[in-house]
Design a protein around this motif. Structure first.
Motif, short mmCIF file in Angstrom:
data_model
loop_
_atom_site.label_atom_id
_atom_site.label_comp_id
_atom_site.label_asym_id
_atom_site.label_seq_id
_atom_site.Cartn_x
_atom_site.Cartn_y
_atom_site.Cartn_z
N LEU A 168 32.54 -50.69 -2.84
CA LEU A 168 32.26 -49.60 -3.77
C LEU A 168 31.04 -48.80 -3.36
N GLN A 169 31.12 -47.49 -3.52
CA GLN A 169 29.97 -46.61 -3.31
C GLN A 169 29.64 -45.93 -4.64
N LEU A 170 28.34 -45.87 -4.94
CA LEU A 170 27.86 -45.27 -6.18
C LEU A 170 27.11 -43.98 -5.88
N SER A 171 27.06 -43.11 -6.88
CA SER A 171 26.34 -41.85 -6.75
C SER A 171 24.83 -42.07 -6.76
N ASN A 172 24.12 -41.24 -6.00
CA ASN A 172 22.65 -41.28 -6.03
C ASN A 172 22.08 -40.07 -6.76
#
Length: 239
Positions: free
Chosen positions: A113-117
């Motif tokens: 999973l990749q999350l927003s910064n």
């Protein structure tokens, strides 16, 4: 416009099995996860994986992007998103906890999973029997809570941070590696478990309190409360 999408074979095969009770290892299923940006100004993200491998990093153009793989419907995670006021609440979790009959080398449950910064994130991670890698540098963390069951865990908090935040760690059975920044103030308060712990690059303040060299004069500080379980826990200042 919908905020949450699934694509891949999950649509064809796994939803057909939804609601069925089966412990038979089936062919591998794959799902792409996309939770689109909306007007939320802060995210509350909960990742609850009962078994498998979890990898989390920054880099999403939307709120969340990633891939989910699993080999049985029991391991199919549920994904939900709801915006309430200025906060968006994201939950990705195993809702079926009956894994006792699952056996064999072909069992797979992988979350990448990749999350927003782009917005502050309260991140809650709960793992069961899992191998966990949280590469969190580059995110805007406002709070981090990690509860580990069984398995090896790496938490990378190195790099620059623009705001203070607290970290709550409850480490279970296995090896844990927590990498912390050099130029941001860090304080770790630990409660010793049965296992062994090391604090590399830290200054001992007594009473199981450790700080890095930057802590006293730092404008930005990370405060870590750690409950150490069985196994080995290494707290390391980045080089």
């Amino acid at each position: 416009m919908k905020s949450l999408f699934f694509t891949g074979s999950i649509l064809v095969s796994s939803f057909v099995l939804a609601g069925c009770s089966t412990n038979v290892i089936t062919k591998e299923d794959h799902a792409n996860v996309l939770i689109e940006k909306d007007k939320a100004e802060q995210l509350d993200v909960s990742l609850n994986i009962a078994a498998g491998k979890l990898h989390v990093s920054e880099g999403a153009k939307e709120w969340v992007e990633g891939e989910l793989e699993y080999t049985t419907d029991i391991l199919r995670p549920n994904v939900s998103y709801k915006q309430s006021g200025k906060k968006g609440k994201i939950v990705i979790e195993h809702t079926n906890k009956k894994f006792s009959d699952l056996k064999g080398p072909n069992m797979k449950s992988n979350w990448d999973l990749q999350l927003s910064n782009k917005v502050p994130i309260d991140l809650n991670v709960n793992t069961g029997a899992s191998e966990t890698h949280l590469d969190l540098q580059g995110l805007q963390l406002s709070d981090l809570n990690v509860n580990v069951g069984v398995g090896d865990t790496t938490i990378d908090l190195s790099g620059d941070w623009e705001q203070d935040f607290d970290v709550q760690l409850s480490m279970g059975v296995g090896k844990s590696t927590i990498i912390l920044p050099k130029d941001v103030g860090v304080q770790v308060k630990s409660s010793k478990g049965i296992g062994h712990s090391e604090f590399r690059g830290f200054i001992s303040m007594g009473d199981d309190v450790y700080v890095n060299e930057a802590y006293e004069n730092a404008k930005i500080k990370i405060n870590v409360n750690a409950e150490l379980g069985i196994g080995k826990a290494d707290f390391i200042i980045e080089e």
